[in-house]
Design a protein around this motif. Structure first.
Motif, PDB file in Angstrom:
ATOM      1  N   GLN A   1       0.830  -1.209   0.000  1.00 54.53           N
ATOM      2  CA  GLN A   1       0.000   0.000   0.000  1.00 54.53           C
ATOM      3  C   GLN A   1       0.866   1.261   0.000  1.00 54.53           C
ATOM      4  O   GLN A   1       0.473   2.277  -0.564  1.00 54.53           O
ATOM      5  CB  GLN A   1      -0.961   0.046   1.199  1.00 54.53           C
ATOM      6  CG  GLN A   1      -1.968   1.180   1.029  1.00 54.53           C
ATOM      7  CD  GLN A   1      -2.893   1.381   2.189  1.00 54.53           C
ATOM      8  OE1 GLN A   1      -2.497   1.304   3.344  1.00 54.53           O
ATOM      9  NE2 GLN A   1      -4.154   1.643   1.898  1.00 54.53           N
TER      10      GLN A   1
ATOM     11  N   ASP B   1       1.416   2.059  -3.508  1.00 51.59           N
ATOM     12  CA  ASP B   1       0.206   2.618  -4.117  1.00 51.59           C
ATOM     13  C   ASP B   1       0.033   4.086  -3.731  1.00 51.59           C
ATOM     14  O   ASP B   1      -0.247   4.936  -4.582  1.00 51.59           O
ATOM     15  CB  ASP B   1      -1.019   1.802  -3.676  1.00 51.59           C
ATOM     16  CG  ASP B   1      -2.308   2.313  -4.307  1.00 51.59           C
ATOM     17  OD1 ASP B   1      -2.440   2.195  -5.545  1.00 51.59           O
ATOM     18  OD2 ASP B   1      -3.174   2.837  -3.593  1.00 51.59           O
ATOM     19  N   LEU B   2       0.214   4.396  -2.449  1.00 51.66           N
ATOM     20  CA  LEU B   2      -0.005   5.775  -1.989  1.00 51.66           C
ATOM     21  C   LEU B   2       1.044   6.729  -2.553  1.00 51.66           C
ATOM     22  O   LEU B   2       0.733   7.865  -2.913  1.00 51.66           O
ATOM     23  CB  LEU B   2      -0.001   5.829  -0.455  1.00 51.66           C
ATOM     24  CG  LEU B   2      -1.106   5.032   0.251  1.00 51.66           C
ATOM     25  CD1 LEU B   2      -0.954   5.129   1.767  1.00 51.66           C
ATOM     26  CD2 LEU B   2      -2.499   5.504  -0.179  1.00 51.66           C
TER      27      LEU B   2
ATOM     28  N   LYS C   1       0.111   7.292  -6.146  1.00 51.23           N
ATOM     29  CA  LYS C   1      -1.089   8.134  -6.187  1.00 51.23           C
ATOM     30  C   LYS C   1      -0.715   9.601  -5.975  1.00 51.23           C
ATOM     31  O   LYS C   1      -1.296  10.501  -6.574  1.00 51.23           O
ATOM     32  CB  LYS C   1      -2.011   7.684  -5.050  1.00 51.23           C
ATOM     33  CG  LYS C   1      -3.471   7.636  -5.363  1.00 51.23           C
ATOM     34  CD  LYS C   1      -4.223   6.959  -4.220  1.00 51.23           C
ATOM     35  CE  LYS C   1      -5.343   6.104  -4.746  1.00 51.23           C
ATOM     36  NZ  LYS C   1      -5.931   5.219  -3.726  1.00 51.23           N
TER      37      LYS C   1
ATOM     38  N   LYS D   1      -4.100   8.443   1.757  1.00 54.76           N
ATOM     39  CA  LYS D   1      -4.469   7.336   2.650  1.00 54.76           C
ATOM     40  C   LYS D   1      -5.933   7.456   3.082  1.00 54.76           C
ATOM     41  O   LYS D   1      -6.682   6.476   3.020  1.00 54.76           O
ATOM     42  CB  LYS D   1      -3.533   7.350   3.866  1.00 54.76           C
ATOM     43  CG  LYS D   1      -3.866   6.358   4.974  1.00 54.76           C
ATOM     44  CD  LYS D   1      -3.642   4.915   4.585  1.00 54.76           C
ATOM     45  CE  LYS D   1      -3.963   3.957   5.742  1.00 54.76           C
ATOM     46  NZ  LYS D   1      -4.043   2.552   5.298  1.00 54.76           N
TER      47      LYS D   1
ATOM     48  N   SER E   1      -8.169   6.504   0.377  1.00 53.70           N
ATOM     49  CA  SER E   1      -8.050   5.097  -0.037  1.00 53.70           C
ATOM     50  C   SER E   1      -8.746   4.129   0.903  1.00 53.70           C
ATOM     51  O   SER E   1      -9.359   3.163   0.453  1.00 53.70           O
ATOM     52  CB  SER E   1      -6.578   4.694  -0.132  1.00 53.70           C
ATOM     53  OG  SER E   1      -5.919   5.468  -1.100  1.00 53.70           O
ATOM     54  N   ASP E   2      -8.618   4.323   2.215  1.00 49.44           N
ATOM     55  CA  ASP E   2      -9.293   3.401   3.140  1.00 49.44           C
ATOM     56  C   ASP E   2      -9.406   3.947   4.577  1.00 49.44           C
ATOM     57  O   ASP E   2      -9.527   3.158   5.517  1.00 49.44           O
ATOM     58  CB  ASP E   2      -8.640   2.016   3.140  1.00 49.44           C
ATOM     59  CG  ASP E   2      -7.191   2.023   3.645  1.00 49.44           C
ATOM     60  OD1 ASP E   2      -6.695   3.108   4.000  1.00 49.44           O
ATOM     61  OD2 ASP E   2      -6.580   0.948   3.668  1.00 49.44           O
TER      62      ASP E   2
ATOM     63  N   GLN F   1     -12.378   1.562   1.014  1.00 46.61           N
ATOM     64  CA  GLN F   1     -11.501   0.972   0.000  1.00 46.61           C
ATOM     65  C   GLN F   1     -12.304   0.440  -1.184  1.00 46.61           C
ATOM     66  O   GLN F   1     -11.812   0.460  -2.313  1.00 46.61           O
ATOM     67  CB  GLN F   1     -10.625  -0.150   0.573  1.00 46.61           C
ATOM     68  CG  GLN F   1      -9.560  -0.562  -0.448  1.00 46.61           C
ATOM     69  CD  GLN F   1      -8.704  -1.728  -0.021  1.00 46.61           C
ATOM     70  OE1 GLN F   1      -9.181  -2.701   0.561  1.00 46.61           O
ATOM     71  NE2 GLN F   1      -7.412  -1.632  -0.302  1.00 46.61           N
TER      72      GLN F   1
ATOM     73  N   ASP G   1     -12.544   3.224  -3.511  1.00 47.03           N
ATOM     74  CA  ASP G   1     -11.270   3.458  -4.193  1.00 47.03           C
ATOM     75  C   ASP G   1     -11.058   2.436  -5.309  1.00 47.03           C
ATOM     76  O   ASP G   1     -10.685   2.793  -6.428  1.00 47.03           O
ATOM     77  CB  ASP G   1     -10.129   3.389  -3.179  1.00 47.03           C
ATOM     78  CG  ASP G   1      -8.779   3.668  -3.823  1.00 47.03           C
ATOM     79  OD1 ASP G   1      -8.585   4.812  -4.280  1.00 47.03           O
ATOM     80  OD2 ASP G   1      -7.934   2.768  -3.892  1.00 47.03           O
TER      81      ASP G   1
ATOM     82  N   LYS H   1     -10.808   3.138  -9.259  1.00 47.48           N
ATOM     83  CA  LYS H   1      -9.572   2.732  -9.940  1.00 47.48           C
ATOM     84  C   LYS H   1      -9.885   1.888 -11.172  1.00 47.48           C
ATOM     85  O   LYS H   1      -9.220   1.989 -12.199  1.00 47.48           O
ATOM     86  CB  LYS H   1      -8.764   1.886  -8.947  1.00 47.48           C
ATOM     87  CG  LYS H   1      -7.281   2.121  -8.938  1.00 47.48           C
ATOM     88  CD  LYS H   1      -6.646   1.370  -7.764  1.00 47.48           C
ATOM     89  CE  LYS H   1      -5.529   2.187  -7.155  1.00 47.48           C
ATOM     90  NZ  LYS H   1      -5.076   1.659  -5.871  1.00 47.48           N
TER      91      LYS H   1
ATOM     92  N   ALA I   1     -13.021   9.921  -1.938  1.00 47.11           N
ATOM     93  CA  ALA I   1     -12.464   8.765  -2.659  1.00 47.11           C
ATOM     94  C   ALA I   1     -12.529   8.974  -4.168  1.00 47.11           C
ATOM     95  O   ALA I   1     -11.558   8.722  -4.898  1.00 47.11           O
ATOM     96  CB  ALA I   1     -13.222   7.488  -2.268  1.00 47.11           C
TER      97      ALA I   1
ATOM     98  N   SER J   1      -3.096  -2.684  -4.998  1.00 50.71           N
ATOM     99  CA  SER J   1      -3.249  -1.672  -3.941  1.00 50.71           C
ATOM    100  C   SER J   1      -2.668  -2.100  -2.602  1.00 50.71           C
ATOM    101  O   SER J   1      -2.060  -1.303  -1.901  1.00 50.71           O
ATOM    102  CB  SER J   1      -4.722  -1.328  -3.735  1.00 50.71           C
ATOM    103  OG  SER J   1      -5.265  -0.784  -4.910  1.00 50.71           O
TER     104      SER J   1
END
Lengths: 394, 394
Positions: free
Chosen positions: A106, A109-110, A113, A263, A266-267, B106, B109, B113, B135, B266
């Motif tokens: 992750q 990914d971040l 991004k 972050k 994302s989640d 998520q 996201d 994506k 998101a 991810s």
């Protein structure tokens, strides 16, 4: 709308399928000897100590850690990570610049991004970690592979690529690299850092295996040379257990707030419960003793694998001599394809990962990755003997 | 490179800061009465039952769940989720089309994506969930807001937007919507579904609160009308505990493999340990009994809040009448801004969320969100009385 194939976003078009997952299907057969895995050895997972740590977390802070938490992660855990950077690597890292992530995957990914526009240059060591290639692919960068080998990163190729392509990001695994097992020597790190310093690029130092050293001497982190440009990625996956999916980014201050927004979007945050459990585990157990046990086993298994290779492989086949980590990298003579060898070996129920997925553009390469963390010495000898037979016939 | 501000990817430029996080800073003062939260009430977290479940998981499958796992998530848990869809909503969902995610955030996201190119149309109910807006923003869609209210989604505006803007995705929270608390009536769902059926869009049904019903009758999921176009999002956050960060996507088959690649890239997978713990909890405890306890409390608190509002707020202020969930939505007379009210109320140590962050483009709106899940009846009466005083003076 009919049940036709959906229109998928462009960014997913070039993402490679997980090659290793395909290969792992072969290895479900319990009779197969697998050098294909990329997993830590589960026999070292501290199950009972984690159970006790969980128990204390539920009793002492159950409601709090089961509620939504902040996106940065538990401050106590980030402080522990900062202290360990200071103690083990002499790095001064402010806990306020550490972001807890779902494993370092992750983190990749971040960072992508936050920093990569489509078409931005991404310099990556080659062969390179395929999980990173997959994470980056989503953001459609221009991949700029630069060779790595026993001497570290190829400095001439690096210089040429930096000046011709002006990359935004540089990806490295300088310790016990995946897939090759090599480490960047000290002089190479200095040379790489000098070149990168005069560029505008951020350098990712992905370091999942750094604490798995079984011989040799460590060299300084890129963060020592490039504090404002180095993004550190760390993970508890290889030192405690991967199933908790806990890693972190330690980023230059200027980037941190942006990574945090990424972050949140994302989640929201990584579970505070598992963070609290691992922290409790780290406080009540000696991580260095635990690591010593793992390193002893991995070191013995690596040595056994190299000895078996010396006895069974044709002398035309070279392999790396890792000081730590979980992988060896073997090279067949030029013109041979590891994929063909894989097919023959799989028939004899021995598998490994052909080098192909670790390259951006090359195919039918002559190199292959051998994992030694999950196989005991006796099985290593049997499996390598079979591989040797197949190679001799090849 | 000097320590200048880094060049950030375009996609992060338009992402709104988390407004609520800013507001929550005010509420750290323990004397503040907060109707601003969006949290489930922690007093219902089944701490002891989860502790017992964890204990069994460590003892019975410790090493396995601490290892890397598959990206889809635990099959047993996905089967449980599918069975509950069948039992509670009469939906036939194949567990093979369920993907476990780190909360439904998520899910948003991964869907973005997978489906959104920059500039693609995204139709979203307005006011709408601000976490979703955040998101989606990362992927830079064209936001196409369509009003929702007591009658559900505005069908005329929907029809007009579908035909003029051809969106790729539609975002809805049809049950006890965040922020407004309203639910889409049955007839409205049918009308919405008919319009969407003839479009090429996927519809996201985000349903974090669906099981938190304290009165009224449920209406069918969009998946009943649009099985090939509906993407279901679910979560254990509001029914068990948010700290585990466990949610899921149930997607049409044609999308599933792409979502899975996005998930792998991810963060490889959501921790199998917490998945195993929640499954063990669900197997050994009666979720319906647990939900009945939560719904009783939230229903009582909602009723208390509406009663206090009736006694203390000026009669010019209207509010919604939710059948479940955690939020009420109040509307001030036209021309008044909830932001101004917020400032005055915060001085009197009562806070709520002004409506602004739930709108794409409107500012200084006259609506506000009141949370009732985390505040007891006595505190509700005190806080609403203060708000009423501030309003009368306003």
């Amino acid at each position: 709308m009919d049940s036709v194939q959906p229109i998928i976003a462009d960014r997913l078009r070039d993402v490679p399928r997980s090659f290793i997952r395909e290969i792992l299907k072969v290895t479900l057969d319990p009779e197969v000897i697998s050098f294909a895995g990329g997993l830590p050895n589960r026999k070292f997972f501290p199950v009972e100590a984690l159970r006790e740590a969980s128990d204390r977390v539920y009793r002492e802070r159950g409601e709090a850690v089961l509620q939504y938490g902040n996106s940065e992660g538990l401050l106590d855990l980030r402080e522990y990570i900062a202290e360990r950077y200071a103690e083990k690597q002499g790095l001064t890292i402010d806990p306020a610049t550490i972001l807890i992530t779902n494993g370092s995957q992750q983190g990749l990914d971040l960072i992508s991004k936050t920093l990569l526009n489509e078409g931005d240059g991404l310099l990556i060591e080659e062969p390179g970690y395929l999980g990173a290639i997959q994470a980056f692919s989503i953001y459609r960068p221009r991949f700029l592979p630069v060779p790595v080998g026993d001497g570290g990163m190829d400095v001439e190729a690096l210089e040429e690529t930096l000046s011709s392509a002006d990359p935004r990001l540089i990806y490295t695994v300088p310790n016990f690299q995946n897939p090759s097992g090599i480490s960047y020597p000290k002089a190479n790190r200095k040379a790489v850092a000098e070149l990168v310093a005069s560029s505008g690029a951020y350098l990712i130092e992905d370091n999942p295996y750094g604490e798995l050293r079984f011989k040799g001497e460590s060299a300084a982190s890129f963060a020592r040379y490039l504090p404002e440009q180095t993004i550190l990625l760390g993970s508890f996956s290889k030192v405690v257990a991967p199933g908790f999916r806990l890693g972190w980014i330690a980023a230059p201050q200027a980037l941190y707030e942006k990574l945090l927004i990424a972050k949140q979007a994302s989640d929201l945050h990584t579970t505070h419960f598992t963070q609290a459990v691992i922290l409790e585990y780290l406080r009540h157990n000696n991580l260095d003793d635990h690591l010593a046990t793992i390193c002893k086993a991995y070191g013995d298994q690596c040595r056994a694998m190299r000895q078996s290779i010396a006895s069974h492989f044709p002398s035309t086949i070279s392999c790396t001599d890792p000081d730590g980590g979980m992988f060896l990298w073997a090279r067949l003579p030029e013109g041979m394809a590891a994929l063909d060898l894989f097919e023959e070996a799989a028939k004899r129920k021995v598998v490994f990962v052909p080098g192909d997925p670790f390259y951006i553009s090359r195919e039918r390469v002559n190199s292959l990755r051998l994992n030694f963390s999950c196989v005991d010495e006796e099985t290593i000898e049997r499996g390598i003997a079979v591989l040797g037979e197949v190679m001799h016939r090849f």
